[in-house]
Design an enzyme around this catalytic site. Structure first.
Site, PDB file in Angstrom:
ATOM      1  N   SER A  21      23.892  32.565  38.591  1.00  0.00           N
ATOM      2  CA  SER A  21      23.257  32.176  39.857  1.00  0.00           C
ATOM      3  C   SER A  21      23.854  30.895  40.421  1.00  0.00           C
ATOM      4  O   SER A  21      24.471  30.104  39.703  1.00  0.00           O
ATOM      5  CB  SER A  21      21.759  31.966  39.646  1.00  0.00           C
TER       6      SER A  21
HETATM    7  N1  SAH Z   1      20.128  33.760  34.525  1.00  0.00           N
HETATM    8  C1  SAH Z   1      21.512  34.189  34.533  1.00  0.00           C
HETATM    9  C2  SAH Z   1      21.881  35.011  35.749  1.00  0.00           C
HETATM   10  C3  SAH Z   1      21.241  36.330  35.666  1.00  0.00           C
HETATM   11  S1  SAH Z   1      21.947  37.663  36.574  1.00  0.00           S
HETATM   12  C4  SAH Z   1      22.456  33.025  34.399  1.00  0.00           C
HETATM   13  O1  SAH Z   1      22.022  31.869  34.301  1.00  0.00           O
HETATM   14  O2  SAH Z   1      23.670  33.263  34.324  1.00  0.00           O
HETATM   15  C5  SAH Z   1      20.664  38.821  36.176  1.00  0.00           C
HETATM   16  C6  SAH Z   1      20.710  39.358  34.770  1.00  0.00           C
HETATM   17  O3  SAH Z   1      19.570  40.178  34.620  1.00  0.00           O
HETATM   18  C7  SAH Z   1      21.927  40.231  34.481  1.00  0.00           C
HETATM   19  O4  SAH Z   1      22.643  39.714  33.398  1.00  0.00           O
HETATM   20  C8  SAH Z   1      21.315  41.593  34.153  1.00  0.00           C
HETATM   21  O5  SAH Z   1      21.997  42.273  33.104  1.00  0.00           O
HETATM   22  C9  SAH Z   1      19.920  41.216  33.723  1.00  0.00           C
HETATM   23  N2  SAH Z   1      18.925  42.285  33.841  1.00  0.00           N
HETATM   24  C10 SAH Z   1      18.722  43.156  34.846  1.00  0.00           C
HETATM   25  N3  SAH Z   1      17.692  43.980  34.549  1.00  0.00           N
HETATM   26  C11 SAH Z   1      17.220  43.596  33.334  1.00  0.00           C
HETATM   27  C12 SAH Z   1      16.176  44.066  32.483  1.00  0.00           C
HETATM   28  N4  SAH Z   1      15.374  45.087  32.804  1.00  0.00           N
HETATM   29  N5  SAH Z   1      15.989  43.439  31.299  1.00  0.00           N
HETATM   30  C13 SAH Z   1      16.775  42.394  30.920  1.00  0.00           C
HETATM   31  N6  SAH Z   1      17.786  41.917  31.681  1.00  0.00           N
HETATM   32  C14 SAH Z   1      18.007  42.516  32.871  1.00  0.00           C
END
Ligand code: SAH
Length: 215
Positions: free
Chosen positions: A63
């Site tokens: 992000s």
């Molecule tokens: N917080 C992260 C950015 C997240 S991007 C950082 O600091 O880099 C969103 C993430 O959510 C992705 O890696 C994706 O794989 C995950 N995601 C999406 N759906 C999900 C689910 N149902 N359970 C766990 N993770 C999930």
């Protein structure tokens, strides 16, 4: 990059955070201390100190730092909280949370992201984070309830299991809305009698997807 150029970039990084509304000193201190460069690998590494989202493996994104700061601030962490993050991604947000919490559990549906994030947590000696591969829409029943929950992928509505795993007085921050539209960042506070909702700002996140990823 030379030492001077790096410290100049880091100064600009903190300036950008402040000018976009990240004003909580403890959040700014954590973001100064935890090096975002360690969580961005490959091609985009030299853009780690720019206030923009960047691609990470598995088609996901780390992000935008100011959004990480605003979400962290919105959680109103006390330093004593047990926190769940859904969406480990690069691990950067979890590392920021770990500097401001007692314990952080973070889950991602992609095992590769969890493995790589764990390597960075170990290298930085962040011993109060536990990362699991799991579908975070079900929360983490074994570790529940949580003082704080942060979701970093967008759902249409707050997932029921996450609401259920929030302590009374606890706070959850998450983006809601359809994934290809502008979403709203909301804060949900659990009270004795139910849930209070605050709408914070428009944001754009990758979608919360059901089940585990292929890698
Ligand atoms: N917080 C992260 C950015 C997240 S991007 C950082 O600091 O880099 C969103 C993430 O959510 C992705 O890696 C994706 O794989 C995950 N995601 C999406 N759906 C999900 C689910 N149902 N359970 C766990 N993770 C999930």
């Amino acid at each position: 990059m030379s030492e001077d150029a790096l410290s100049e970039r880091k100064m600009q990084f903190l300036y950008a955070l402040r000018s976009r509304g990240v004003t909580d000193t403890s959040v700014l201190n954590a973001m100064e201390k935890i090096d975002r460069g360690a969580f961005v690998r490959g091609l985009f590494q030299d853009r780690a100190y720019e206030d923009m989202p960047l691609p990470i493996p598995c088609g996901q994104t780390i992000s935008q730092p100011s959004v990480v700061g605003l979400m962290t601030q919105a959680l109103r962490l006390t330093g004593r909280d047990k926190v769940l993050e859904v969406g480990t991604g690069s691990g950067y947000q979890a590392a920021i949370l770990s500097a401001l919490s007692r314990r952080v559990y973070t889950v991602d549906r992609h095992r590769r992201l969890v493995r790589e994030a764990r390597e960075v947590f170990d290298a930085m000696n962040l011993t109060n984070i536990t990362a699991f591969t799991a579908d975070g829409s079900f929360g983490l029943p074994d570790q529940a309830p949580f003082d704080r929950i942060l979701v970093t992928a967008a759902a249409e509505d707050p997932p029921g299991p996450l609401l259920a795993q929030l302590k009374t007085g606890g706070i959850m921050v998450l983006p809601v809305g359809q994934s290809d539209h502008v979403q709203s960042l909301i804060r949900v506070t659990r009270t004795e009698s139910g849930f209070d909702y605050d709408e914070l700002r428009p944001v754009r996140f990758v979608p919360l997807v059901e089940g585990l990823g292929k890698e």
